[in-house]
Scaffold this motif. Structure first.
Motif, PDB file in Angstrom:
ATOM      1  N   ASN A   1      -0.425  -4.853  -7.356  1.00 11.79           N
ATOM      2  CA  ASN A   1      -2.066  -5.141  -7.363  1.00 11.79           C
ATOM      3  C   ASN A   1      -2.636  -4.260  -8.262  1.00 11.79           C
ATOM      4  OD1 ASN A   1      -2.143  -2.456  -6.468  1.00 11.79           O
ATOM      5  ND2 ASN A   1      -1.917  -3.174  -4.146  1.00 11.79           N
ATOM      6  N   PRO A   2      -3.924  -4.518  -8.668  1.00 13.07           N
ATOM      7  CA  PRO A   2      -4.660  -3.753 -10.006  1.00 13.07           C
ATOM      8  C   PRO A   2      -4.522  -2.081  -9.564  1.00 13.07           C
ATOM      9  CG  PRO A   2      -5.972  -5.621  -9.252  1.00 13.07           C
ATOM     10  CD  PRO A   2      -4.693  -5.666  -8.124  1.00 13.07           C
ATOM     11  N   ALA A   3      -4.480  -1.661  -8.549  1.00 10.54           N
ATOM     12  CA  ALA A   3      -4.527  -0.286  -8.086  1.00 10.54           C
ATOM     13  C   ALA A   3      -3.126   0.384  -8.519  1.00 10.54           C
ATOM     14  CB  ALA A   3      -4.497  -0.030  -6.351  1.00 10.54           C
ATOM     15  N   ILE A   4      -1.935  -0.354  -8.185  1.00 12.73           N
ATOM     16  CA  ILE A   4      -0.547   0.073  -8.593  1.00 12.73           C
ATOM     17  C   ILE A   4      -0.760  -0.066 -10.140  1.00 12.73           C
ATOM     18  CG2 ILE A   4       1.832  -0.641  -8.675  1.00 12.73           C
ATOM     19  CD1 ILE A   4       1.311  -1.289  -5.687  1.00 12.73           C
ATOM     20  N   TYR A   5      -0.994  -1.270 -10.901  1.00 14.36           N
ATOM     21  CA  TYR A   5      -0.938  -1.203 -12.238  1.00 14.36           C
ATOM     22  C   TYR A   5      -1.807  -0.123 -12.977  1.00 14.36           C
ATOM     23  CZ  TYR A   5       0.861  -6.113 -11.159  1.00 14.36           C
ATOM     24  OH  TYR A   5       1.458  -6.983 -10.847  1.00 14.36           O
ATOM     25  N   ASN A   6      -2.832   0.212 -12.280  1.00 15.53           N
ATOM     26  CA  ASN A   6      -3.640   1.314 -12.959  1.00 15.53           C
ATOM     27  C   ASN A   6      -2.950   2.635 -12.893  1.00 15.53           C
ATOM     28  OD1 ASN A   6      -5.963  -0.232 -13.626  1.00 15.53           O
ATOM     29  ND2 ASN A   6      -7.023   0.131 -11.736  1.00 15.53           N
ATOM     30  N   SER A   7      -2.192   2.751 -11.742  1.00 12.79           N
ATOM     31  CA  SER A   7      -1.376   3.929 -11.683  1.00 12.79           C
ATOM     32  C   SER A   7      -0.225   4.003 -12.557  1.00 12.79           C
ATOM     33  CB  SER A   7      -0.713   4.068 -10.182  1.00 12.79           C
ATOM     34  OG  SER A   7      -1.625   4.233  -9.153  1.00 12.79           O
TER      35      SER A   7
ATOM     36  N   ALA B   1       8.546   6.969  -9.994  1.00 16.16           N
ATOM     37  CA  ALA B   1       7.647   5.895  -9.901  1.00 16.16           C
ATOM     38  C   ALA B   1       8.087   4.428 -10.071  1.00 16.16           C
ATOM     39  CB  ALA B   1       6.519   6.372 -10.942  1.00 16.16           C
ATOM     40  N   ILE B   2       9.102   4.506 -11.111  1.00 16.31           N
ATOM     41  CA  ILE B   2       9.732   3.131 -11.563  1.00 16.31           C
ATOM     42  C   ILE B   2      10.697   2.648 -10.345  1.00 16.31           C
ATOM     43  CG2 ILE B   2      11.208   1.978 -12.994  1.00 16.31           C
ATOM     44  CD1 ILE B   2       8.430   2.612 -14.072  1.00 16.31           C
ATOM     45  N   ASN B   3      11.401   3.786  -9.733  1.00 22.14           N
ATOM     46  CA  ASN B   3      12.210   3.567  -8.663  1.00 22.14           C
ATOM     47  C   ASN B   3      11.426   2.670  -7.386  1.00 22.14           C
ATOM     48  OD1 ASN B   3      14.599   3.780  -6.889  1.00 22.14           O
ATOM     49  ND2 ASN B   3      13.355   5.360  -5.504  1.00 22.14           N
ATOM     50  N   TYR B   4      10.164   3.206  -7.228  1.00 29.51           N
ATOM     51  CA  TYR B   4       9.233   2.548  -6.142  1.00 29.51           C
ATOM     52  C   TYR B   4       9.106   1.219  -6.582  1.00 29.51           C
ATOM     53  CZ  TYR B   4      10.098   6.608  -2.836  1.00 29.51           C
ATOM     54  OH  TYR B   4      10.445   7.299  -2.181  1.00 29.51           O
ATOM     55  N   VAL B   5       8.588   1.008  -7.832  1.00 26.16           N
ATOM     56  CA  VAL B   5       8.425  -0.354  -8.428  1.00 26.16           C
ATOM     57  C   VAL B   5       9.297  -1.278  -8.199  1.00 26.16           C
ATOM     58  CG1 VAL B   5       7.731  -1.405 -10.551  1.00 26.16           C
ATOM     59  CG2 VAL B   5       6.482   0.731 -10.093  1.00 26.16           C
ATOM     60  N   ASN B   6      10.551  -0.863  -8.475  1.00 27.19           N
ATOM     61  CA  ASN B   6      11.591  -1.754  -8.200  1.00 27.19           C
ATOM     62  C   ASN B   6      11.878  -2.027  -6.880  1.00 27.19           C
ATOM     63  OD1 ASN B   6      12.173  -1.738 -11.132  1.00 27.19           O
ATOM     64  ND2 ASN B   6      13.575   0.018 -11.031  1.00 27.19           N
ATOM     65  N   GLU B   7      11.803  -1.220  -6.048  1.00 23.84           N
ATOM     66  CA  GLU B   7      11.916  -1.416  -4.497  1.00 23.84           C
ATOM     67  C   GLU B   7      10.880  -2.311  -4.028  1.00 23.84           C
ATOM     68  OE1 GLU B   7      12.621   1.399  -1.618  1.00 23.84           O
ATOM     69  OE2 GLU B   7      13.609   3.002  -2.731  1.00 23.84           O
ATOM     70  N   MET B   8       9.732  -2.216  -4.724  1.00 22.36           N
ATOM     71  CA  MET B   8       8.509  -3.137  -4.243  1.00 22.36           C
ATOM     72  C   MET B   8       8.988  -4.437  -4.787  1.00 22.36           C
ATOM     73  SD  MET B   8       4.532  -2.962  -5.350  1.00 22.36           S
ATOM     74  CE  MET B   8       4.977  -3.423  -6.995  1.00 22.36           C
ATOM     75  N   ARG B   9       9.552  -4.439  -5.772  1.00 22.92           N
ATOM     76  CA  ARG B   9       9.784  -5.939  -6.391  1.00 22.92           C
ATOM     77  C   ARG B   9      10.966  -6.621  -5.585  1.00 22.92           C
ATOM     78  NH1 ARG B   9       9.277  -4.304 -12.553  1.00 22.92           N
ATOM     79  NH2 ARG B   9       6.987  -4.622 -12.957  1.00 22.92           N
ATOM     80  N   LYS B  10      12.014  -5.546  -5.047  1.00 21.81           N
ATOM     81  CA  LYS B  10      13.230  -6.088  -4.213  1.00 21.81           C
ATOM     82  C   LYS B  10      12.677  -6.662  -3.044  1.00 21.81           C
ATOM     83  CE  LYS B  10      16.707  -3.127  -6.353  1.00 21.81           C
ATOM     84  NZ  LYS B  10      17.556  -1.754  -5.864  1.00 21.81           N
TER      85      LYS B  10
ATOM     86  N   ILE C   1       0.719  -1.157  -0.141  1.00 23.65           N
ATOM     87  CA  ILE C   1      -0.094  -0.164  -0.021  1.00 23.65           C
ATOM     88  C   ILE C   1       0.864   1.391   0.103  1.00 23.65           C
ATOM     89  CG2 ILE C   1      -1.728   1.235   1.221  1.00 23.65           C
ATOM     90  CD1 ILE C   1      -2.811  -1.268   2.313  1.00 23.65           C
ATOM     91  N   ILE C   2       1.798   1.427   0.828  1.00 18.23           N
ATOM     92  CA  ILE C   2       2.866   2.305   0.740  1.00 18.23           C
ATOM     93  C   ILE C   2       3.395   2.864  -0.413  1.00 18.23           C
ATOM     94  CG2 ILE C   2       4.982   1.651   1.737  1.00 18.23           C
ATOM     95  CD1 ILE C   2       4.796   3.842   3.991  1.00 18.23           C
ATOM     96  N   TYR C   3       3.966   1.564  -0.925  1.00 11.48           N
ATOM     97  CA  TYR C   3       4.555   1.799  -2.240  1.00 11.48           C
ATOM     98  C   TYR C   3       3.392   2.284  -3.393  1.00 11.48           C
ATOM     99  CZ  TYR C   3       8.696  -0.985  -1.019  1.00 11.48           C
ATOM    100  OH  TYR C   3       9.901  -1.178  -0.423  1.00 11.48           O
ATOM    101  N   GLY C   4       2.278   1.626  -3.225  1.00 11.06           N
ATOM    102  CA  GLY C   4       1.229   2.277  -4.105  1.00 11.06           C
ATOM    103  C   GLY C   4       0.968   3.851  -4.117  1.00 11.06           C
ATOM    104  N   VAL C   5       0.967   4.132  -2.983  1.00 15.19           N
ATOM    105  CA  VAL C   5       1.013   5.547  -2.453  1.00 15.19           C
ATOM    106  C   VAL C   5       1.973   6.426  -3.184  1.00 15.19           C
ATOM    107  CG1 VAL C   5       1.096   7.657  -0.952  1.00 15.19           C
ATOM    108  CG2 VAL C   5      -0.147   5.338  -0.548  1.00 15.19           C
ATOM    109  N   PHE C   6       3.341   5.998  -3.401  1.00 17.66           N
ATOM    110  CA  PHE C   6       4.315   6.610  -3.906  1.00 17.66           C
ATOM    111  C   PHE C   6       4.280   6.665  -5.580  1.00 17.66           C
ATOM    112  CE2 PHE C   6       6.857   6.561   0.082  1.00 17.66           C
ATOM    113  CZ  PHE C   6       6.943   8.051   0.443  1.00 17.66           C
ATOM    114  N   ILE C   7       3.669   5.408  -5.962  1.00 27.01           N
ATOM    115  CA  ILE C   7       3.509   5.182  -7.394  1.00 27.01           C
ATOM    116  C   ILE C   7       2.669   5.931  -7.992  1.00 27.01           C
ATOM    117  CG2 ILE C   7       3.223   3.237  -9.071  1.00 27.01           C
ATOM    118  CD1 ILE C   7       4.581   1.525  -7.104  1.00 27.01           C
ATOM    119  N   ASN C   8       1.718   6.147  -7.263  1.00 23.64           N
ATOM    120  CA  ASN C   8       0.498   6.786  -7.749  1.00 23.64           C
ATOM    121  C   ASN C   8       0.602   8.248  -7.684  1.00 23.64           C
ATOM    122  OD1 ASN C   8      -2.487   6.784  -8.647  1.00 23.64           O
ATOM    123  ND2 ASN C   8      -2.882   8.034  -6.852  1.00 23.64           N
ATOM    124  N   ALA C   9       1.131   8.800  -6.725  1.00 23.09           N
ATOM    125  CA  ALA C   9       1.648  10.165  -6.264  1.00 23.09           C
ATOM    126  C   ALA C   9       2.459  10.535  -7.752  1.00 23.09           C
ATOM    127  CB  ALA C   9       2.219  10.571  -5.159  1.00 23.09           C
ATOM    128  N   PHE C  10       3.671   9.685  -7.935  1.00 18.54           N
ATOM    129  CA  PHE C  10       4.446  10.194  -8.816  1.00 18.54           C
ATOM    130  C   PHE C  10       4.021  10.135 -10.523  1.00 18.54           C
ATOM    131  CE2 PHE C  10       7.983   9.763  -5.423  1.00 18.54           C
ATOM    132  CZ  PHE C  10       8.231  10.848  -5.517  1.00 18.54           C
TER     133      PHE C  10
END
Length: 490
Positions: A307-313, A292-301, A274-283
Motif C-alpha cells: 500500500n502507499p504507506a509501505i511504498y513511502n517507507s 526491511a526487504i525480508n518483510y517485503v518478501n514475506e508480505m509478497r509470499k 499493516i503488521i508488515y508495514g510496521v516492520f518495514i517502516n521501522a527498519f
C-alpha cells in the motif's frame, strides 16, 4: 406522508402537507406533531422543532413523553443547557418519566459544558432512586471518562458496585477512562480485579487494556496481557499483536518485536499488511535494508499487496541508502495507486536525483508538485542546490526568488542556501535584502551565513582586514556585530 417526505429529506413538502392537513383533513394530533419535531431535529432544525412543540401546546394538545424525550435529547447533544432544564422542569411538574437514555445524555451535556456539580447532582437523583441499569451506569462512567474526569468516573463506578450492578461493560469503560486519564497502574489493577468478583473479561477488555499500555510505551506489560488474551482464546486476528509490536519498534526494541511476531505465527495468527508495514517502516527508519526487504518478501509470499504507506517507507529507505533502481520502481508503484505519490515520497526522489545530478528526472517531479500546489520549502531548496551545483545559476536564482515570494525561507539551511547562491552570483542587493529578512524573522545566522556575506563584501572590494573585523565583532558582541554587518552591506 409527512413522515415519508421528511425521511426523504423533503422537509418543505412535509411542512406544507402539515398546513394543508389543518385546512382540509382535520386537526393534527400529538403523533403528527411528534413526527414533525423528530423530522426537524434529524435535519438539524432544532429551533423549528421547538416551535412545533410550542404550537402543539397552543393547540391545547398535551405533549406526551415522546415529545419531551425527543426534544430533550436534541437539546442535550447540542449543549443547550437552559432549554433542556426548562423541559426537565415541565416533565417533573407533569410527573413524566425520564428514560435512562435521556438521563445519560443529560449527564454528558453537563460534563461537556464543564458543569460538573450539576452533572453529579443529576446522576445522583437517578442513582438514589434506583432507576439506573447497568448499561446506564456505563454510559455515565464514559461521559466523565472521555473528558478526562477520572475521579468522577470512579465515583460512578463505585455507585454501580454498591448497587451490585457491575458487569464487564462497566469494567471496560472504566479501564478506558483510566487510559484517557493516564492511570495505567489503576487500569491494570481494575482488570486484574474482575476475576475476583466473578466478572469474565471479554475481547474488548483485553484489547482496550493492551492498546492503552502499548500507546503508553509499556509494551512489556501489554505483552503479558496479550498472552492471557491468547490463552483465553479471544485472539481472532493480528490486531492486538500489531499494537504491541508497533510499540516495541517505536522504542527501538526490534528483537522483542520480532520475537512477538514469531510467537504470533506459532499460534497460527495470520499477519496482515499493516503488521508488515510496521516492520518495514521501522527498519526503513533504522536504515536496515536487509531486514526491511525480508518483510517485503514475506508480505509478497503471503499474497498481500503493498500500500502507499509501505511504498513511502521503502522509498525513504532506498533514498537513504542510495538504491536508485529500487526507489524508481517503488515510486512508479505509488504513481499507479489511487492516492498517488505523497509530498514526502516525491521529495525523497528529488533528493536522490539531486545527489546524482539527474536534472530532468528531478525537474519532472518538482514541476508535478508545483502543478498540484503541494511543493514545500524542502522541494524548492533541493532544486536550488542542484541548479547551483551544476552551474545553472539563472534557474537557481529563479527558484530563490520564488522561495522568497512564497515565504519558503523559514530555517537557517534555506537562508544559507539562498545567501550562498547570491554570493556565488555576486548579487549584493538580493543578499542584503535576504539577510535583513532573516534577522527580522528571528532566524539566527551561523558561520556559513557570515562566510557567504564575507565573500560578497570581498567581491565588492571590501578589504580582508575589514571583513575580519566584522567577523570578530559579531562573535564578541552579536547585536552590535549584526548592525555592523548590515551597515557594511548597505
Amino acid at each position: 406522508m409527512i413522515h415519508l417526505y421528511g425521511n426523504c429529506g423533503r422537509l418543505r413538502q412535509a411542512c406544507l402537507l402539515f398546513q394543508k392537513m389543518g385546512e382540509f383533513w382535520g386537526v393534527p394530533d400529538t403523533w403528527t406533531y411528534n413526527i414533525l419535531i423528530s423530522l426537524n431535529i434529524k435535519n438539524n432544525k432544532v429551533k423549528l422543532a421547538a416551535k412545533y412543540f410550542a404550537r402543539m401546546k397552543k393547540a391545547f394538545l398535551e405533549p406526551d413523553v415522546v415529545s419531551y424525550r425527543t426534544l430533550l435529547y436534541a437539546y442535550s447533544t447540542r449543549k443547550m443547557v437552559r432549554e433542556a432544564e426548562e423541559l426537565i422542569r415541565e416533565m417533573d411538574e407533569r410527573d413524566l418519566e425520564i428514560d435512562e437514555f435521556t438521563q445519560s445524555a443529560l449527564t454528558r451535556m453537563y460534563v461537556e459544558s464543564g458543569m460538573l456539580e450539576q452533572s453529579w447532582l443529576w446522576f445522583r437523583r437517578f442513582h438514589l432512586a434506583g432507576n439506573i441499569s447497568s448499561d446506564c451506569y456505563s454510559a455515565n462512567i464514559d461521559a466523565y471518562g472521555e473528558r478526562g474526569y477520572t475521579l468522577a468516573a470512579e465515583k460512578v463506578f463505585i455507585c454501580c458496585k454498591e448497587k451490585k450492578k457491575l458487569t464487564v461493560l462497566e469494567f471496560n469503560v472504566m479501564i478506558k477512562a483510566y487510559g484517557i486519564g493516564k492511570c495505567y497502574d489503576k487500569a491494570c489493577q481494575l482488570f486484574d480485579s474482575m476475576k475476583k468478583i466473578g466478572v469474565v473479561a471479554d475481547k474488548c477488555s483485553y484489547s482496550s487494556l493492551i492498546h492503552i499500555l502499548a500507546s503508553a510505551d509499556k509494551p512489556h506489560i501489554a505483552k503479558s496481557y496479550l498472552k492471557k488474551m491468547q490463552e483465553a482464546g479471544l485472539v481472532s486476528d493480528c490486531v492486538p499483536y500489531c499494537v504491541v509490536i508497533s510499540s516495541f519498534t517505536k522504542l527501538g526494541q526490534f528483537e522483542m518485536a520480532e520475537e512477538l511476531y514469531k510467537e504470533m505465527l506459532g499460534y497460527a495468527v495470520q499477519p496482515d499488511v499493516i503488521i508488515y508495514g510496521v516492520f518495514i517502516n521501522a527498519f526503513a527508519d533504522a536504515g536496515s535494508v536487509k531486514e526491511a526487504i525480508n518483510y517485503v518478501n514475506e508480505m509478497r509470499k503471503a499474497g498481500l499487496p503493498g500500500n502507499p504507506a509501505i511504498y513511502n517507507s521503502l522509498i525513504k529507505l532506498y533514498t537513504k541508502v542510495g538504491y536508485l533502481k529500487e526507489a524508481q520502481e517503488t515510486y512508479k508503484l505509488i504513481q499507479l495507486s489511487d492516492e498517488g505519490p505523497s509530498l514526502f515520497s516525491s521529495n525523497c526522489m528529488i533528493d536522490l536525483y539531486t545527489e546524482r545530478l539527474m536534472v530532468e528526472q528531478a525537474k519532472e517531479i518538482f514541476e508535478s508538485l508545483m502543478k498540484n500546489e503541494v511543493a514545500n520549502e524542502f522541494s524548492y531548496a533541493m532544486m536550488l542546490c542542484m541548479y547551483k551545483k551544476i552551474g545553472r545559476l539563472d534557474e537557481a536564482i529563479q527558484i530563490a526568488t520564488q522561495m522568497r515570494r512564497l515565504g519558503f525561507l523559514t530555517d537557517i539551511l534555506s537562508y544559507n542556501n539562498v545567501l550562498g547562491l547570491y554570493s556565488m552570483d555576486r548579487r549584493l542587493r538580493e543578499a542584503t535584502e535576504t539577510f535583513k529578512e532573516m534577522i527580522k524573522s528571528g532566524v539566527q545566522p551561523d558561520d556559513f551565513t557570515f562566510r557567504a556575506l564575507a565573500n560578497i563584501l570581498l567581491n565588492c572590494g571590501v578589504s580582508k582586514q575589514a571583513v575580519g573585523r566584522l567577523e570578530v565583532m559579531v562573535k564578541r558582541d552579536a547585536p552590535h556585530g549584526l548592525q555592523a554587518w548590515m551597515l557594511a552591506l548597505s
